[in-house]
Write a protein that holds these residues in place. Structure first.
Motif, short mmCIF file in Angstrom:
data_model
loop_
_atom_site.label_atom_id
_atom_site.label_comp_id
_atom_site.label_asym_id
_atom_site.label_seq_id
_atom_site.Cartn_x
_atom_site.Cartn_y
_atom_site.Cartn_z
N GLY A 159 99.31 53.19 -41.06
CA GLY A 159 99.08 52.41 -39.85
C GLY A 159 99.93 51.15 -39.88
O GLY A 159 100.55 50.81 -40.89
N ARG A 160 99.95 50.44 -38.75
CA ARG A 160 100.73 49.21 -38.63
C ARG A 160 99.85 48.11 -38.07
O ARG A 160 98.94 48.36 -37.28
N PHE A 162 100.23 45.78 -35.88
CA PHE A 162 100.22 45.41 -34.47
C PHE A 162 100.36 46.60 -33.53
O PHE A 162 100.55 46.43 -32.33
N ARG A 163 100.24 47.80 -34.06
CA ARG A 163 100.32 48.99 -33.21
C ARG A 163 99.20 49.95 -33.60
O ARG A 163 98.82 50.04 -34.77
N VAL A 164 98.70 50.67 -32.62
CA VAL A 164 97.64 51.64 -32.87
C VAL A 164 98.27 52.97 -33.30
O VAL A 164 99.29 53.40 -32.75
#
Length: 254
Positions: A159-160, A162-164
């Protein structure tokens, strides 16, 4: 210009001691394919960890006091948290439903990269001990058997902040530089690029992830063919470290 991606069917459930390169060659033969110059072989990290016997038996773990405290805060099982701690160089951040660590290999990610999917009940796989070395061994055998110049990338999904959603990333590589430094090249208007660096290994891993999938696709090995920068980035001594941002330049930990 075009690029081709295809998954290898027929890769069996891997057990400790299995030779990944042999499995790839057998699957290629069954699929009527042969490796060509510049092919990039993307191998899911779970496949590598299982073949190397790098599997955690969660039921055998005795949680420490730190693990119990982190488990309460993160709402995770304390045995899993202890495994996360054991695979970590540093616990970076803990919150509801997440534990961010820096792994022993230097990757900053959730849960030290421990994966409970695609293994038996009560088991989990950490990231490979040395994914660069694993990739090198696979590449060298495949090159010896085929006579072609190739690259191998060990992949994971992460996962990241700031992104889903999860995307494919590279954990180890051999045969190709993971970072393409394009400083000095010209853009469409003739201006010289000043700082452009491309995380090529991650981009290749992300594209392969579309085929590898996250559930029961059963395609842990993907071949990428026709990548135009292969010869430019060819490096038999490559490793993943150019992609790892040094801690002193990590603005979120300073």
């Amino acid at each position: 210009m075009s690029i081709e991606l295809f998954g290898l069917k027929g890769i069996p459930l891997v057990k400790e001691g299995d030779n990944i390169a042999d499995l790839i060659l057998n699957a290629l033969k069954e699929q009527g394919e042969t490796l060509q110059h510049g092919d990039i072989i993307l191998v899911a990290e779970t496949l590598v960890s299982k073949s190397e016997g790098n599997v955690i038996k969660l039921g055998d773990i005795l949680p420490s006091e730190d693990a119990i405290l982190i488990a309460k805060k993160s709402k995770k099982d304390s045995k899993l948290v202890e495994a996360i701690i054991q695979e970590a160089r540093e616990v970076v951040e803990v919150g509801p439903d997440f534990v961010i660590t820096e792994t022993k290999q230097g990757f900053v990610c959730a849960n030290s990269g421990i994966d409970e999917s695609n293994v038996g009940d009560g088991l989990a796989t950490p990231v490979p001990e040395n994914a660069d070395l694993s990739a090198k061994k696979i590449r060298e055998q495949l090159e010896k058997e085929t006579g072609e110049e190739l690259a191998v990338i060990v992949t994971d999904t992460q996962g990241r902040a700031f992104r889903v959603g999860a995307v494919g990333v590279a954990l180890g590589c051999s045969g190709i530089d993971p970072l393409w430094k394009r400083k000095g090249e010209k853009d469409l208007y003739g201006r010289e690029l000043q700082t452009t660096e491309v995380a090529t290994a991650d981009e290749l891993a992300a594209s392969a992830s579309l085929i590898q999938g996250q559930a029961d696709e059963g395609l842990p090995v993907v071949i990428i063919r026709g990548f135009s920068a292969f010869d430019t980035l060819r490096n038999e001594d490559s490793d993943i470290h150019p992609l790892l941002r040094p801690k002193e330049f990590d603005v979120f930990r300073n």
